[in-house]
Design a protein around this motif. Structure first.
Motif, mmCIF file in Angstrom:
data_model
loop_
_atom_site.group_PDB
_atom_site.id
_atom_site.type_symbol
_atom_site.label_atom_id
_atom_site.label_comp_id
_atom_site.label_asym_id
_atom_site.label_seq_id
_atom_site.Cartn_x
_atom_site.Cartn_y
_atom_site.Cartn_z
ATOM 1 N N LYS A 43 0.828 -1.109 0.029
ATOM 2 C CA LYS A 43 0.014 0.168 -0.078
ATOM 3 C C LYS A 43 0.904 1.098 0.041
ATOM 4 N N THR B 208 0.681 3.763 -2.887
ATOM 5 C CA THR B 208 0.466 5.409 -2.614
ATOM 6 C C THR B 208 1.493 5.948 -3.324
ATOM 7 N N LEU C 47 -7.917 0.051 -3.388
ATOM 8 C CA LEU C 47 -7.196 1.308 -3.478
ATOM 9 C C LEU C 47 -7.571 2.066 -4.686
#
Length: 167
Positions: free
Chosen positions: A97, A101, A128
């Motif tokens: 993640k 990101t 996501l």
């Protein structure tokens, strides 16, 4: 964003030495063995040279480390994730993640291809903000592994109300 139970973690763009490429290829293989259960040993060995070549030539390569041990990596070409692999010992700790990101925020990543049989990866990307816009019957090498082509759709802002206190 917190990384669960990891001390001294950092992300870098490594110098692509033979040693670094070999270490990341081993990480790729360990990750694939734990996450791509639909692949046979023959499939993994056939894909390994492609993974190594990708690591050597990908436009942007970022590696997460805990102290001096690689814990995961992401490879990005233009606005597409071409590879995102995490060492099995670090699955579920937030590294994927964090890398994703960072790629979206810093490099404007919008696309990723996911093996249809890799349900956890598909769910990860959906969670996501990615959505499937196309499906192919084969992977880029022509193998019979269906691919989901996904695009990041901006997540709507959270809805909430602010209550004002009255005296």
């Amino acid at each position: 964003m917190s990384i669960q139970n990891i001390q001294n973690m950092h992300i870098t763009t490594p110098i692509r030495t033979t040693e670094t490429i070999e270490a990341l290829t081993r990480l790729w293989e360990a990750s694939v063995r734990q996450s791509h259960h639909f692949l046979t040993e023959k499939d993994i060995q056939a894909l390994k040279p492609y993974a190594k070549a990708g690591l050597e030539s990908i436009e942007n390569l970022f590696v997460s480390y805990e102290q001096n041990e690689a814990t995961g990596f992401i490879g990005i070409e233009k606005d597409k994730i071409e590879m995102l692999f995490i060492s099995p010992e670090y699955f579920g700790k937030g590294i994927g993640k964090l890398l994703l990101t960072m790629a979206c925020e810093k490099l404007g990543v919008r696309y990723v291809d996911v093996n249809e049989q890799n349900h956890k990866a598909e769910g990860f990307y959906r969670h996501l903000g990615f959505q499937t816009f196309e499906r192919t019957e084969t992977d880029e090498q022509g193998n019979p592994f269906p691919i989901l082509k996904m695009k990041r759709v901006p997540l709507p802002p959270p809805t909430y109300q602010i209550e004002r206190e009255t005296k």
